[in-house]
Enzyme design. Sequence first.
Site, PDB file in Angstrom:
ATOM      1  N   HIS A 176       0.835  -1.210   0.000  1.00  0.00           N
ATOM      2  CA  HIS A 176       0.000   0.000   0.000  1.00  0.00           C
ATOM      3  C   HIS A 176       0.863   1.251   0.000  1.00  0.00           C
ATOM      4  O   HIS A 176       1.912   1.311   0.659  1.00  0.00           O
ATOM      5  CB  HIS A 176      -0.964  -0.005   1.188  1.00  0.00           C
ATOM      6  CG  HIS A 176      -0.331   0.097   2.541  1.00  0.00           C
ATOM      7  ND1 HIS A 176      -0.079   1.290   3.163  1.00  0.00           N
ATOM      8  CD2 HIS A 176       0.109  -0.870   3.401  1.00  0.00           C
ATOM      9  CE1 HIS A 176       0.465   1.076   4.351  1.00  0.00           C
ATOM     10  NE2 HIS A 176       0.598  -0.231   4.515  1.00  0.00           N
TER      11      HIS A 176
ATOM     12  N   ASP B  28       6.684   1.637   6.115  1.00  0.00           N
ATOM     13  CA  ASP B  28       5.250   1.333   6.086  1.00  0.00           C
ATOM     14  C   ASP B  28       4.515   2.391   5.272  1.00  0.00           C
ATOM     15  O   ASP B  28       4.029   3.371   5.820  1.00  0.00           O
ATOM     16  CB  ASP B  28       4.710   1.287   7.511  1.00  0.00           C
ATOM     17  CG  ASP B  28       3.249   0.929   7.575  1.00  0.00           C
ATOM     18  OD1 ASP B  28       2.755   0.294   6.636  1.00  0.00           O
ATOM     19  OD2 ASP B  28       2.590   1.308   8.563  1.00  0.00           O
TER      20      ASP B  28
ATOM     21  N   GLU C 231      -4.791   1.238   2.784  1.00  0.00           N
ATOM     22  CA  GLU C 231      -4.689   0.208   3.829  1.00  0.00           C
ATOM     23  C   GLU C 231      -4.868   0.811   5.212  1.00  0.00           C
ATOM     24  O   GLU C 231      -5.538   0.247   6.067  1.00  0.00           O
ATOM     25  CB  GLU C 231      -3.336  -0.498   3.739  1.00  0.00           C
ATOM     26  CG  GLU C 231      -3.232  -1.746   4.605  1.00  0.00           C
ATOM     27  CD  GLU C 231      -2.647  -1.493   6.003  1.00  0.00           C
ATOM     28  OE1 GLU C 231      -2.635  -2.420   6.822  1.00  0.00           O
ATOM     29  OE2 GLU C 231      -2.207  -0.343   6.258  1.00  0.00           O
ATOM     30  N   GLU C 232      -4.283   1.981   5.421  1.00  0.00           N
ATOM     31  CA  GLU C 232      -4.340   2.591   6.747  1.00  0.00           C
ATOM     32  C   GLU C 232      -5.746   3.086   7.100  1.00  0.00           C
ATOM     33  O   GLU C 232      -6.037   3.342   8.266  1.00  0.00           O
ATOM     34  CB  GLU C 232      -3.342   3.756   6.833  1.00  0.00           C
ATOM     35  CG  GLU C 232      -1.890   3.374   6.577  1.00  0.00           C
ATOM     36  CD  GLU C 232      -1.282   2.509   7.663  1.00  0.00           C
ATOM     37  OE1 GLU C 232      -2.001   2.155   8.621  1.00  0.00           O
ATOM     38  OE2 GLU C 232      -0.089   2.180   7.552  1.00  0.00           O
TER      39      GLU C 232
ATOM     40  N   GLU D 172       4.528  -5.962   3.935  1.00  0.00           N
ATOM     41  CA  GLU D 172       4.220  -4.943   4.927  1.00  0.00           C
ATOM     42  C   GLU D 172       5.478  -4.514   5.666  1.00  0.00           C
ATOM     43  O   GLU D 172       6.536  -5.126   5.520  1.00  0.00           O
ATOM     44  CB  GLU D 172       3.183  -5.455   5.932  1.00  0.00           C
ATOM     45  CG  GLU D 172       1.760  -5.015   5.659  1.00  0.00           C
ATOM     46  CD  GLU D 172       1.541  -3.523   5.896  1.00  0.00           C
ATOM     47  OE1 GLU D 172       2.475  -2.824   6.316  1.00  0.00           O
ATOM     48  OE2 GLU D 172       0.414  -3.064   5.670  1.00  0.00           O
TER      49      GLU D 172
ATOM     50  N   HIS E 250       4.674   3.997  12.442  1.00  0.00           N
ATOM     51  CA  HIS E 250       3.593   4.985  12.520  1.00  0.00           C
ATOM     52  C   HIS E 250       4.024   6.259  13.250  1.00  0.00           C
ATOM     53  O   HIS E 250       3.241   6.868  13.971  1.00  0.00           O
ATOM     54  CB  HIS E 250       2.343   4.393  13.180  1.00  0.00           C
ATOM     55  CG  HIS E 250       1.562   3.504  12.269  1.00  0.00           C
ATOM     56  ND1 HIS E 250       0.329   2.981  12.624  1.00  0.00           N
ATOM     57  CD2 HIS E 250       1.812   3.041  11.025  1.00  0.00           C
ATOM     58  CE1 HIS E 250      -0.127   2.232  11.631  1.00  0.00           C
ATOM     59  NE2 HIS E 250       0.763   2.249  10.651  1.00  0.00           N
TER      60      HIS E 250
END
Length: 918
Positions: A211, A223, A257-258, A284, A357
């Site tokens: 993603h 990510d 995706e998030e 991922e 994140h």
Amino acid sequence: MAAHSDALPVLKQRHPNNNHQSDTPPTAGLHDIKDDTLSGTDEKKPLLSNTSLSTTQLFKAAPAWLYYIGFLALLFGAAFQAHYALPAPVSELYNPTTGQAQFAESNVRRIVKHLSEEIGYRIVGTEQDQETQTYLLSEIKALEKQAEVQALRGVNGLPMFETWVQAADGSHQFDFMSKAVMKMYTNMTNIIVRLSCGPECDKNAILLNGHYDTTLGSPGAVDDALPIGVMLEIIRIISQRPAPKMNSLIFLFNGGEESLQDASHSFITNHELKDKVKAVINLEGCGTTGPEILFQANSRPMVEAYGRVPYPHGTVMGNDLFGTGVILSDTDFRQFVEYGKLTGLDMAVYKNSYLYHTHLDLDEHMEQGLPQHMGENTLALATYLADNISLEDLDKTSSVVYFDVFGIFFVMYSMKTATIAHVALSLLALWTVIIGASRPTLRSVGSVFISCIAAMLVPNVTAIGLQLLGSSMVWFTHEWYSLIIFGPLSAFGIFLVQYIAHDSKASNGANELSTLSGIQMFYTAALVLGTSVGLASSYFLAMYSLFASVALIYNHQRVQARSIGSGGQNAVTATVDYGTYFVASAIQTPYFTYLAFSLLDLVVPLTGRTGVDAPVDNVMAVITGFGTFSFSPAIMAFAHRFGRKVLMRILIGLAVAQLAILLISAATLPVYDTMHPKRVLVQHLRNLTSGESLLHVAHADPGPILPYVAEVEATFDAKATFRSGSQHPNDWNSVYPFSQFLDSYVIDTTLYIRAHTTNKTIANSDKPLTELIEDAPKLVAENIRYDPVTGVRSMTVLCTHPNYIWTVSSFDAEVVSWSLNIPVPSKEQFHYVVRNAGGYRSDGWRLDLSYRVEDDEVGEADRLRVELTAIETEGFGKDIERELKGSGDIGVLRQIVKTRPDYVTLTYFSSVVSTFHL
């Protein structure tokens, strides 16, 4: 179990003073270190008296401990080296010898750097989202042209190169963190590339997914820009090689995706290629260092294919752990399995997830060799699957055992094979008892079991001590700190049980042998239990059972040979040869250490995002205790080698060391630092119904937050008040269901905004600042109908939200039907939370809804009360928070970001909330 008593007559003949024998160490290893210690032989003359233990004698006993502990330390170091090894990065796009395209980390980093640093925060619905799509399409077009150039040069048989852009609306239910979330998405965008040999290959395809969007507050280098770069690089290579022989390759550049896996759901339920896909490789990232790991797999042929990668790293234990739901994370793999019924592999970077994140997920923090590792593994997988595997009838199964051995090679076999092998190991253990090599007693088996429990429970005393000293989570900044902080008391618990269980009526050697036998029986019993319930991870127990049996057989032969060689009888003395401990630890200790690093790498950073009520100190105490027990179980037997007095001195030493470590760590170790930051969520929430303009500050772990709150108070010259998440569950609806973990410290920003704005209307107005907001999200109801026979009220709900993303609607109702492509989850009154995410310039949505009302005539009370929360598009990445017309949102988030201390990382956004009665 009776085998131990058979040896007692021999022991009594050799040691007439049995009542004192426990303090008499086996003379092997004390009189002459060079010979006796290493051979473990029993001398007829004891070196130490039965009543005292002199300092000199203690010094003579020390080398045996030092050699053994030193050996374990070497195994620990070797496992550490193997665990973190990465291949050398490659910079050349083409092999200088063959001229063929090869995987180049340098090319991946070029893409990652552009996505994460030049484009920035790629949140669904933002301008950066659109910019990312344009960039990816330009890269893909350039790769297609490269392939065309190769064809013009006379290279034959290159793959067909096809591209799609999918933009679709849809809905799905997303159950996460014990909550049911109804997901809607509008204009969700995917970019798809297919490489194939033509119609024959197009019948079946392997899907590679990554993603390109990011979460709130992160530029997303690993990510998930890394998998995007890896996929583009694989397209570059395969598009310049002969076409796949059996199956096509589909690359999904996933746009959401998030936002809770919307784009993958859109592809697998709506796209024209969905029925061609038979298997998936999902890529991922939640860390920045070390090798990526295979942590989910549901097909034996796919696992077999993974066994061919150059750098295997994965174990079915990860699969079993992830399946428990303990790990609060999820990937697009769920959508492909649930809606596409696909088999496949889920692979992710997971080490050093402190930066996951956060604003620190940047290319500069991605370890050298990591892209090369993921890239070469994925390229090998894709190539093999495209050329060699029939994708018809790939059955799902979890009955597969697999694991890598130090990243060198991969082992895989069926659960049926595992069951046969485990039965054989159980019979081997029984045979060692029959021949007298193993001499377990109820006391020894029980002591091993209780030692395991004590190893996990006793270090909780340290956890309590940390909490009383106000030093919770001082182990957080390095994964291995927990071993130092909780390890001594874990060992203390183990040795204390062994001290109590030491049989004073038997020799030290007999205690050693029975304890080593007890270890064998403990793991064999656990193996039988694990196998009986079909636990694939029981291979781990099989390894311990096997090497305990091997060590006991080795010991039996050594002691028997020494007995015969010295002219004794064939009866074997109850003792343990010194070398037995090295045999018992040589394989299982480094392998467990290799696994334990994976567990610590996963769990320790995870404690920074598990919620403020999570007992993380206790969790780490238990995990460290289990690791201490499993590191080298044979040390429990070794503890009996020199008698109870030596063991008591060890206990005293461990207790003193633990106290010193507790006090020093509490006084000197910081809980967080720049590269291991505290996660803080900041929301500037304007309530259009109440007129409040509030800054909410929350954190994601039980570590200290008040120092940071004090800094925020100083910044805005206002005092914060505490708001419980349980009493105000809708405060953080914008990030539902993670909101259930969040308590807030709340600051009224009204005075700050009036004091700092240049807008005189805002500065001088006595009205709530929220009344001046323009283009706020709105809900209206149309086509309202009421059926008096059924008592059902129906309507079309329309939402408009210009300049906002990620709306969240919550309401309570007895829903009868709706237009979502989701079964209504309850036939009774239910609390619904509906999240909507939209692509760039998606500024609204609609929902047809019917619900039951109580009265025959619809009154005010029967109106549908909906609370709508919406996140603004401004404030992310390159964007500077704007002065919205009359909004009152004047630089609050900008000031928060500007004054952020180094030990804090922020997830920040502005949002508005309104209540509508439809």
